[in-house]
Motif scaffolding. Sequence first.
Motif, PDB file in Angstrom:
ATOM      1  N   TYR A 119      83.412   3.094  23.786  1.00 18.71           N
ATOM      2  CA  TYR A 119      83.042   2.235  24.921  1.00 18.71           C
ATOM      3  C   TYR A 119      84.093   1.897  25.781  1.00 18.71           C
ATOM      4  O   TYR A 119      85.215   1.637  25.382  1.00 18.71           O
ATOM      5  CB  TYR A 119      82.380   0.805  24.846  1.00 18.71           C
ATOM      6  N   LEU A 120      83.936   2.231  27.171  1.00 15.24           N
ATOM      7  CA  LEU A 120      85.011   1.671  27.894  1.00 15.24           C
ATOM      8  C   LEU A 120      84.619   0.137  28.223  1.00 15.24           C
ATOM      9  O   LEU A 120      83.368  -0.068  28.565  1.00 15.24           O
ATOM     10  CB  LEU A 120      84.901   2.474  29.498  1.00 15.24           C
ATOM     11  N   PHE A 121      85.554  -0.611  28.173  1.00 16.09           N
ATOM     12  CA  PHE A 121      85.267  -2.187  28.273  1.00 16.09           C
ATOM     13  C   PHE A 121      85.751  -2.565  29.684  1.00 16.09           C
ATOM     14  O   PHE A 121      87.172  -2.638  29.837  1.00 16.09           O
ATOM     15  CB  PHE A 121      86.010  -3.007  27.219  1.00 16.09           C
ATOM     16  N   GLU A 122      84.836  -2.994  30.591  1.00 14.85           N
ATOM     17  CA  GLU A 122      85.338  -3.224  31.952  1.00 14.85           C
ATOM     18  C   GLU A 122      85.633  -4.786  31.870  1.00 14.85           C
ATOM     19  O   GLU A 122      84.721  -5.551  31.423  1.00 14.85           O
ATOM     20  CB  GLU A 122      84.270  -2.877  32.849  1.00 14.85           C
ATOM     21  N   HIS A 123      86.746  -5.121  32.287  1.00 13.05           N
ATOM     22  CA  HIS A 123      87.367  -6.657  32.200  1.00 13.05           C
ATOM     23  C   HIS A 123      87.223  -7.446  33.692  1.00 13.05           C
ATOM     24  O   HIS A 123      87.524  -8.520  33.513  1.00 13.05           O
ATOM     25  CB  HIS A 123      88.676  -6.910  31.369  1.00 13.05           C
ATOM     26  N   ARG A 124      87.008  -6.595  34.660  1.00  9.09           N
ATOM     27  CA  ARG A 124      87.047  -7.219  36.010  1.00  9.09           C
ATOM     28  C   ARG A 124      85.634  -7.470  36.183  1.00  9.09           C
ATOM     29  O   ARG A 124      84.636  -6.861  36.092  1.00  9.09           O
ATOM     30  CB  ARG A 124      87.560  -6.237  37.147  1.00  9.09           C
ATOM     31  N   ALA A 125      85.591  -8.487  37.326  1.00  8.41           N
ATOM     32  CA  ALA A 125      84.383  -8.878  37.611  1.00  8.41           C
ATOM     33  C   ALA A 125      83.465  -7.791  38.504  1.00  8.41           C
ATOM     34  O   ALA A 125      82.381  -7.671  38.539  1.00  8.41           O
ATOM     35  CB  ALA A 125      84.375 -10.212  38.577  1.00  8.41           C
ATOM     36  N   ARG A 126      84.235  -7.026  39.417  1.00  7.40           N
ATOM     37  CA  ARG A 126      83.624  -6.302  40.334  1.00  7.40           C
ATOM     38  C   ARG A 126      83.493  -4.793  39.743  1.00  7.40           C
ATOM     39  O   ARG A 126      84.285  -4.302  39.083  1.00  7.40           O
ATOM     40  CB  ARG A 126      84.122  -6.454  41.749  1.00  7.40           C
ATOM     41  N   PRO A 127      82.781  -3.985  40.381  1.00 10.76           N
ATOM     42  CA  PRO A 127      82.657  -2.637  39.782  1.00 10.76           C
ATOM     43  C   PRO A 127      83.733  -1.792  40.202  1.00 10.76           C
ATOM     44  O   PRO A 127      84.503  -1.968  41.163  1.00 10.76           O
ATOM     45  CB  PRO A 127      81.471  -1.868  40.682  1.00 10.76           C
ATOM     46  N   HIS A 128      84.121  -0.880  39.083  1.00  5.87           N
ATOM     47  CA  HIS A 128      85.538   0.085  39.671  1.00  5.87           C
ATOM     48  C   HIS A 128      85.032   1.414  39.116  1.00  5.87           C
ATOM     49  O   HIS A 128      84.020   1.670  38.614  1.00  5.87           O
ATOM     50  CB  HIS A 128      86.778  -0.204  38.708  1.00  5.87           C
ATOM     51  N   ARG A 129      85.912   2.503  39.513  1.00  6.32           N
ATOM     52  CA  ARG A 129      85.757   3.881  38.844  1.00  6.32           C
ATOM     53  C   ARG A 129      86.978   3.912  38.002  1.00  6.32           C
ATOM     54  O   ARG A 129      88.357   4.032  38.538  1.00  6.32           O
ATOM     55  CB  ARG A 129      85.752   4.837  40.101  1.00  6.32           C
ATOM     56  N   ARG A 130      86.800   4.007  36.861  1.00 11.07           N
ATOM     57  CA  ARG A 130      87.911   4.130  35.774  1.00 11.07           C
ATOM     58  C   ARG A 130      88.081   5.744  35.524  1.00 11.07           C
ATOM     59  O   ARG A 130      87.206   6.513  35.231  1.00 11.07           O
ATOM     60  CB  ARG A 130      87.475   3.343  34.602  1.00 11.07           C
ATOM     61  N   GLU A 131      89.277   5.803  35.002  1.00  9.01           N
ATOM     62  CA  GLU A 131      89.790   7.051  34.525  1.00  9.01           C
ATOM     63  C   GLU A 131      90.127   7.046  32.862  1.00  9.01           C
ATOM     64  O   GLU A 131      90.813   6.158  32.393  1.00  9.01           O
ATOM     65  CB  GLU A 131      90.862   7.917  35.010  1.00  9.01           C
ATOM     66  N   ILE A 132      89.531   7.957  32.219  1.00  5.75           N
ATOM     67  CA  ILE A 132      89.631   8.229  30.855  1.00  5.75           C
ATOM     68  C   ILE A 132      90.101   9.644  30.798  1.00  5.75           C
ATOM     69  O   ILE A 132      89.550  10.467  31.072  1.00  5.75           O
ATOM     70  CB  ILE A 132      88.518   7.674  29.776  1.00  5.75           C
ATOM     71  N   ALA A 133      91.594   9.525  30.205  1.00  2.09           N
ATOM     72  CA  ALA A 133      92.126  10.969  29.644  1.00  2.09           C
ATOM     73  C   ALA A 133      91.811  11.341  28.211  1.00  2.09           C
ATOM     74  O   ALA A 133      91.809  10.259  27.325  1.00  2.09           O
ATOM     75  CB  ALA A 133      93.568  10.858  29.852  1.00  2.09           C
ATOM     76  N   LEU A 134      91.446  12.664  28.233  1.00  6.11           N
ATOM     77  CA  LEU A 134      90.939  13.058  26.697  1.00  6.11           C
ATOM     78  C   LEU A 134      92.018  14.133  26.257  1.00  6.11           C
ATOM     79  O   LEU A 134      92.462  14.952  27.333  1.00  6.11           O
ATOM     80  CB  LEU A 134      89.614  13.555  26.708  1.00  6.11           C
ATOM     81  N   HIS A 135      92.540  14.270  25.377  1.00  5.79           N
ATOM     82  CA  HIS A 135      93.541  15.168  24.671  1.00  5.79           C
ATOM     83  C   HIS A 135      92.961  15.478  23.257  1.00  5.79           C
ATOM     84  O   HIS A 135      92.935  14.624  22.462  1.00  5.79           O
ATOM     85  CB  HIS A 135      94.960  14.531  24.830  1.00  5.79           C
ATOM     86  N   LEU A 136      92.793  16.709  23.151  1.00  2.31           N
ATOM     87  CA  LEU A 136      92.349  17.349  21.808  1.00  2.31           C
ATOM     88  C   LEU A 136      93.178  18.527  21.303  1.00  2.31           C
ATOM     89  O   LEU A 136      93.725  19.474  22.160  1.00  2.31           O
ATOM     90  CB  LEU A 136      90.958  17.870  22.027  1.00  2.31           C
ATOM     91  N   ILE A 137      93.778  18.195  20.240  1.00  3.02           N
ATOM     92  CA  ILE A 137      94.591  19.015  19.490  1.00  3.02           C
ATOM     93  C   ILE A 137      93.831  19.625  18.073  1.00  3.02           C
ATOM     94  O   ILE A 137      93.607  18.534  17.441  1.00  3.02           O
ATOM     95  CB  ILE A 137      95.931  18.468  19.299  1.00  3.02           C
ATOM     96  N   GLY A 138      93.869  20.966  18.052  1.00  2.00           N
ATOM     97  CA  GLY A 138      93.195  21.264  16.655  1.00  2.00           C
ATOM     98  C   GLY A 138      93.220  22.818  16.795  1.00  2.00           C
ATOM     99  O   GLY A 138      93.615  23.648  17.489  1.00  2.00           O
ATOM    100  N   GLU A 139      91.992  23.130  15.989  1.00  4.00           N
ATOM    101  CA  GLU A 139      91.814  24.768  15.868  1.00  4.00           C
ATOM    102  C   GLU A 139      90.435  24.896  15.252  1.00  4.00           C
ATOM    103  O   GLU A 139      89.770  23.933  14.892  1.00  4.00           O
ATOM    104  CB  GLU A 139      92.881  25.262  14.721  1.00  4.00           C
TER     105      GLU A 139
END
Length: 139
Positions: A119-139
């Motif tokens: 979950y993204l946990f929004e802590h501000r009262a008004r709507p926002h557009r939030r960015e989540i960076a994903l990094h995957l390392i593997g094989e």
Amino acid sequence: MRQAVTTLTVPTRGAGLVEVTAQIRRWVAEQGMETGLLTVLCRHTSASLTIQENADPDVQADLLRFFRRLVAEDPSLYAHTTEGPDDMPAHIRSALTGVSLSIPVMAGEPALGTWQGVYLFEHRARPHRREIALHLIGE
């Protein structure tokens, strides 16, 4: 070893939890890696990430109520008040819950438990557009 990165944009409706598990699972599957480590980073200081139960919505409602009681939105308590009465409490809530997660990838998917969701946990009262960076390392 291979690596892959992307950014998810998550719209919020204001304070509350937004499940992003499906988007994360889909992206990990597209990478075709069987094993690895997924890092998930919220690129904001007034929103955070958490892994929580995704079966009963009362869990998310209870978490939101708890954090509202734990960290008061009272401007008299804080020096940083220029961005509104919810801003400094949002920073504190974010510090308490964290902005990054490390999730093992096993058999081509995040190794979450049966009832776990990201979950993204929004802590501000008004709507926002939030960015989540994903990094995957593997094989």
